[in-house]
Design a protein around this motif. Structure first.
Motif, PDB file in Angstrom:
ATOM      1  N   GLU A 178       0.830  -1.205   0.000  1.00 39.78           N
ATOM      2  CA  GLU A 178       0.000   0.000   0.000  1.00 39.78           C
ATOM      3  C   GLU A 178       0.864   1.255   0.000  1.00 39.78           C
ATOM      4  O   GLU A 178       0.593   2.214  -0.728  1.00 39.78           O
ATOM      5  CB  GLU A 178      -0.923  -0.003   1.218  1.00 39.78           C
ATOM      6  CG  GLU A 178      -1.988  -1.067   1.201  1.00 39.78           C
ATOM      7  CD  GLU A 178      -2.903  -0.963   2.412  1.00 39.78           C
ATOM      8  OE1 GLU A 178      -3.123   0.179   2.882  1.00 39.78           O
ATOM      9  OE2 GLU A 178      -3.391  -2.007   2.874  1.00 39.78           O
TER      10      GLU A 178
ATOM     11  N   PRO B 216      -9.665  -2.083  -1.945  1.00 37.94           N
ATOM     12  CA  PRO B 216      -9.400  -2.955  -0.798  1.00 37.94           C
ATOM     13  C   PRO B 216      -7.959  -2.802  -0.333  1.00 37.94           C
ATOM     14  O   PRO B 216      -7.040  -2.664  -1.150  1.00 37.94           O
ATOM     15  CB  PRO B 216      -9.660  -4.360  -1.350  1.00 37.94           C
ATOM     16  CG  PRO B 216     -10.481  -4.152  -2.581  1.00 37.94           C
ATOM     17  CD  PRO B 216     -10.060  -2.835  -3.136  1.00 37.94           C
ATOM     18  N   GLY B 217      -7.743  -2.813   0.956  1.00 41.52           N
ATOM     19  CA  GLY B 217      -6.404  -2.756   1.513  1.00 41.52           C
ATOM     20  C   GLY B 217      -6.174  -3.902   2.487  1.00 41.52           C
ATOM     21  O   GLY B 217      -7.120  -4.535   2.955  1.00 41.52           O
TER      22      GLY B 217
ATOM     23  N   ARG C  20      -4.716 -10.943  -0.776  1.00 48.83           N
ATOM     24  CA  ARG C  20      -5.999 -11.051  -1.480  1.00 48.83           C
ATOM     25  C   ARG C  20      -6.526  -9.668  -1.845  1.00 48.83           C
ATOM     26  O   ARG C  20      -7.051  -9.459  -2.947  1.00 48.83           O
ATOM     27  CB  ARG C  20      -7.009 -11.794  -0.595  1.00 48.83           C
ATOM     28  CG  ARG C  20      -8.410 -11.906  -1.215  1.00 48.83           C
ATOM     29  CD  ARG C  20      -9.281 -12.855  -0.422  1.00 48.83           C
ATOM     30  NE  ARG C  20     -10.651 -12.882  -0.941  1.00 48.83           N
ATOM     31  CZ  ARG C  20     -11.659 -12.205  -0.460  1.00 48.83           C
ATOM     32  NH1 ARG C  20     -11.472 -11.408   0.619  1.00 48.83           N
ATOM     33  NH2 ARG C  20     -12.876 -12.301  -0.992  1.00 48.83           N
ATOM     34  N   ALA C  21      -6.407  -8.707  -0.921  1.00 49.54           N
ATOM     35  CA  ALA C  21      -6.843  -7.341  -1.222  1.00 49.54           C
ATOM     36  C   ALA C  21      -6.028  -6.744  -2.370  1.00 49.54           C
ATOM     37  O   ALA C  21      -6.567  -6.046  -3.246  1.00 49.54           O
ATOM     38  CB  ALA C  21      -6.720  -6.473   0.026  1.00 49.54           C
TER      39      ALA C  21
ATOM     40  N   TRP D  39      -7.345  -7.777  -5.786  1.00 49.02           N
ATOM     41  CA  TRP D  39      -8.518  -7.021  -6.247  1.00 49.02           C
ATOM     42  C   TRP D  39      -8.165  -5.583  -6.612  1.00 49.02           C
ATOM     43  O   TRP D  39      -8.749  -5.002  -7.526  1.00 49.02           O
ATOM     44  CB  TRP D  39      -9.595  -7.009  -5.166  1.00 49.02           C
ATOM     45  CG  TRP D  39     -10.306  -8.321  -4.999  1.00 49.02           C
ATOM     46  CD1 TRP D  39     -10.091  -9.252  -4.028  1.00 49.02           C
ATOM     47  CD2 TRP D  39     -11.352  -8.828  -5.824  1.00 49.02           C
ATOM     48  NE1 TRP D  39     -10.929 -10.326  -4.186  1.00 49.02           N
ATOM     49  CE2 TRP D  39     -11.725 -10.088  -5.292  1.00 49.02           C
ATOM     50  CE3 TRP D  39     -12.002  -8.362  -6.945  1.00 49.02           C
ATOM     51  CZ2 TRP D  39     -12.720 -10.871  -5.849  1.00 49.02           C
ATOM     52  CZ3 TRP D  39     -13.004  -9.134  -7.508  1.00 49.02           C
ATOM     53  CH2 TRP D  39     -13.360 -10.370  -6.966  1.00 49.02           C
ATOM     54  N   ALA D  40      -7.208  -4.984  -5.918  1.00 51.54           N
ATOM     55  CA  ALA D  40      -6.905  -3.563  -6.112  1.00 51.54           C
ATOM     56  C   ALA D  40      -5.962  -3.302  -7.281  1.00 51.54           C
ATOM     57  O   ALA D  40      -5.993  -2.210  -7.867  1.00 51.54           O
ATOM     58  CB  ALA D  40      -6.285  -2.992  -4.831  1.00 51.54           C
TER      59      ALA D  40
ATOM     60  N   PHE E 163      -7.535   3.459   0.648  1.00 53.49           N
ATOM     61  CA  PHE E 163      -7.622   2.043   0.971  1.00 53.49           C
ATOM     62  C   PHE E 163      -8.624   1.800   2.096  1.00 53.49           C
ATOM     63  O   PHE E 163      -8.749   2.615   3.028  1.00 53.49           O
ATOM     64  CB  PHE E 163      -6.254   1.494   1.372  1.00 53.49           C
ATOM     65  CG  PHE E 163      -5.300   1.363   0.216  1.00 53.49           C
ATOM     66  CD1 PHE E 163      -5.525   0.411  -0.779  1.00 53.49           C
ATOM     67  CD2 PHE E 163      -4.183   2.180   0.117  1.00 53.49           C
ATOM     68  CE1 PHE E 163      -4.647   0.282  -1.846  1.00 53.49           C
ATOM     69  CE2 PHE E 163      -3.300   2.057  -0.937  1.00 53.49           C
ATOM     70  CZ  PHE E 163      -3.533   1.108  -1.924  1.00 53.49           C
TER      71      PHE E 163
ATOM     72  N   HIS F 286      -9.836  -0.513   5.211  1.00 48.48           N
ATOM     73  CA  HIS F 286      -9.391  -1.476   6.213  1.00 48.48           C
ATOM     74  C   HIS F 286     -10.543  -1.741   7.171  1.00 48.48           C
ATOM     75  O   HIS F 286     -11.063  -0.798   7.789  1.00 48.48           O
ATOM     76  CB  HIS F 286      -8.173  -0.952   6.980  1.00 48.48           C
ATOM     77  CG  HIS F 286      -6.951  -0.787   6.119  1.00 48.48           C
ATOM     78  ND1 HIS F 286      -6.594   0.417   5.558  1.00 48.48           N
ATOM     79  CD2 HIS F 286      -6.021  -1.694   5.707  1.00 48.48           C
ATOM     80  CE1 HIS F 286      -5.485   0.262   4.862  1.00 48.48           C
ATOM     81  NE2 HIS F 286      -5.116  -1.005   4.932  1.00 48.48           N
TER      82      HIS F 286
ATOM     83  N   GLY G 111     -14.135  -3.475  -6.272  1.00 48.80           N
ATOM     84  CA  GLY G 111     -13.968  -4.726  -5.552  1.00 48.80           C
ATOM     85  C   GLY G 111     -15.286  -5.208  -4.965  1.00 48.80           C
ATOM     86  O   GLY G 111     -16.320  -4.505  -5.024  1.00 48.80           O
TER      87      GLY G 111
ATOM     88  N   LEU H 264     -15.322  -6.439   0.838  1.00 53.94           N
ATOM     89  CA  LEU H 264     -14.068  -5.723   1.089  1.00 53.94           C
ATOM     90  C   LEU H 264     -14.257  -4.210   1.004  1.00 53.94           C
ATOM     91  O   LEU H 264     -13.527  -3.460   1.668  1.00 53.94           O
ATOM     92  CB  LEU H 264     -12.997  -6.159   0.082  1.00 53.94           C
ATOM     93  CG  LEU H 264     -12.572  -7.637   0.127  1.00 53.94           C
ATOM     94  CD1 LEU H 264     -11.544  -7.929  -0.964  1.00 53.94           C
ATOM     95  CD2 LEU H 264     -12.001  -7.975   1.496  1.00 53.94           C
TER      96      LEU H 264
END
Length: 530
Positions: A75, A95-96, A100-101, A104-105, A121, A123, A144, A148
């Motif tokens: 990030e 997503p952060g 997995r996040a 998507w990001a 982001f 969280h 996303g 998320l």
């Protein structure tokens, strides 16, 4: 006539062969149309790839954070890499957190880095309230799944829109195609766009960290991000998308635009790479009819067709109604009408619908205005000169013309050794020599048999040189504009564009030579009443 006839017939044959039923591509194989559409980057890890790209992409606008991304710092890497546009109209809510996040990001991060989009982001279902307040006047794109990126996060912005899909692979394709013109978000790379040299970075969700390390490609190559499956295979969404990105060619597969893939995952199989390569391999234009005619080709083919019809009409009419006109003059009028659709027959009919008389030697003359005399005199030289230049030019491009660059041509005068200027020069010289010896001298000798031969040779050379020089000034200038400037890809001799451009250029050359012949008629250097 034989050379031009062969060229036109060959052009028709080549045009038919690009039709869908021609089987030409299957016979020639992939070597001719194949382009290198895939580059595989092999790296040990994200740090290795990041270090490599820092040396191979030295553009300041493609610079990312100094330290390579890790699972813990991705990030920060993204935030430090993006130069935020202070007057932008959108903000990306991504997503952060864990790997997995990142999966998507990552596709949205590529556009954010390219455009300068601010990113926020998420969280544990929340975002930094300071950032939310800073970008409250912008449209937020919630990218996303809702688990998320909750929908409630959009309430703090002027407007909100979610972009989501069932898988990261499908989301990457959706972002590649998406475009919101109002807020200037999205690549907009749909199958409707036939322009643009699109690049793509392809990785897998498991190797998203490698994809983030390849972020410089988003600026240096305008690359968007796409995902293969984690096992290296090609997902259906990506397969559908890349086949829709196949571009077309008309004259040669070397034409643009092109698509290119940068593979940054060792998991991606070579069969997937081969299918990506084959999917965007250039093909003939599929949307321009059976013989691939675009608007310009269609118009120029009509010009050639009208010219053929005009030549046939003039030839048949002269053969049936004007037995007193000498054969070289009939041929000149027919060839002039070949390159002057409609105008040629109009001038011909006006030239011979006048009162006529016979001189003491039995030659026929027609009573014409000065302007019509100059038009007839222009047609006499143009009818042989312009087709000669087209025929000689066709032979040059058919057999190839050498490029001449000696050591002394190393400055601004280097254009003297380029193929096109040299070819135009020799087209003119050879056409003048041929027309002078085979056409103009015999015609003048038949009309001025009492004059000394050296004088006839000199007069024939002078009139041939100046008439064809005037034709070539208009013709060559127009041909240069059409072939070298107006048409994006230089057409070959078996292309309608080549012949059509020369046909149109000849028409303009006639108009340029007409005033000069007006002067030559006034000074009795050429006859205009034959």
């Amino acid at each position: 006539m034989l050379v031009i006839g062969f060229g036109l017939v060959n052009t028709l044959r080549e045009s038919i062969q690009v039709a869908p039923w021609a089987q030409q591509g299957a016979e020639e194989g992939r070597l001719m149309a194949h382009t290198k559409n895939v580059t595989r980057l092999v790296a040990v890890d994200a740090s290795d790839l990041h270090a490599y790209l820092k040396t191979t992409i030295p553009y300041p606008q493609a610079a990312t954070a100094l330290q390579a991304p890790t699972e813990q710092t991705w990030e920060t890497f993204a935030q430090n890499s993006i130069s935020v546009d202070p007057v932008g109209k959108h903000v990306l809510v991504l997503p952060g957190g864990d790997r997995r996040a990142l999966g998507w990001a990552l596709p949205a991060l590529y556009y954010a880095f390219y455009y300068g989009s601010p990113i926020v982001f998420v969280h544990e279902g929340a975002i930094d309230p300071v950032l939310s307040t800073r970008y409250a006047d912008r449209k937020a794109f919630l990218i996303g799944p809702s688990e998320l990126v909750p929908a409630s996060l959009g309430e703090g912005f002027r407007q909100a829109e979610r972009i989501a899909a069932a898988t990261p692979q499908a989301l990457a394709v959706q972002l590649a195609e998406y475009r919101d013109e109002e807020t200037e978000f999205g690549w907009g790379r749909t199958h409707w766009r036939r322009s643009g040299y699109f690049h793509y970075v392809v990785t897998t969700p498991n190797d998203a960290l490698l994809g983030l390390a390849a972020l410089p490609y988003a600026r240096s190559n305008n690359a968007s991000l796409l995902y293969a499956q984690d096992d290296g295979s090609l997902p259906a969404a990506l397969d559908r998308y890349v086949w829709a990105q196949r571009a077309d060619w008309f004259v040669s597969p070397s034409e643009g635009p092109f698509r290119h893939f940068w593979l940054v995952s060792n998991r991606i199989s070579y069969s997937t790479a081969a299918r990506l390569d084959f999917a965007v391999e250039k093909a003939e234009y599929p949307s321009m009819g059976a013989i691939a005619l675009g608007p310009l080709e269609a118009l120029l083919s009509l010009l050639i067709g009208w010219g053929l019809a005009s030549a046939v009409f003039v030839w048949v009419h002269a053969a049936l109604t004007l037995p007193m006109v000498k054969m070289p003059l009939k041929i000149a009028w027919a060839l002039s009408s070949l390159l002057l659709p409609v105008l040629g027959p109009v001038l011909y009919l006006n030239a011979y619908r006048r009162p006529a008389w016979q001189d003491e030697q039995g030659g026929w003359h027609w009573l014409r205005s000065h302007s019509l005399q100059s038009a007839a005199a222009t047609a006499m030289g143009f009818g042989y000169g312009a087709p000669l230049m087209i025929a000689i030019g066709f032979l040059f491009v058919w057999f190839g013309f050498p490029i001449f660059f000696p050591a002394w041509l190393d400055g601004a005068e280097a254009w003297l050794g380029a193929g096109m200027p040299l070819m135009m020069f020799f087209m003119l010289v050879l056409a003048i020599g041929t027309a002078w010896v085979l056409v103009q001298y015999p015609m003048k000798q038949s009309m001025m048999s009492s004059m000394p031969r050296p004088h006839i040779w000199r007069m024939a050379l002078i009139t041939t040189f100046f008439s064809m020089l005037a034709v070539s000034l208009g013709m060559m200038t127009s041909a240069w504009y059409m072939l070298m400037d107006h048409i994006p890809m230089m057409p070959k001799e078996d292309d309608l564009l080549w012949f059509g451009s020369l046909w149109l250029a000849s028409f303009i050359g006639f108009l340029a030579a007409w005033p000069l012949n007006w002067i030559m008629i006034r000074r009795h250097l050429k006859p205009g009443n034959l």
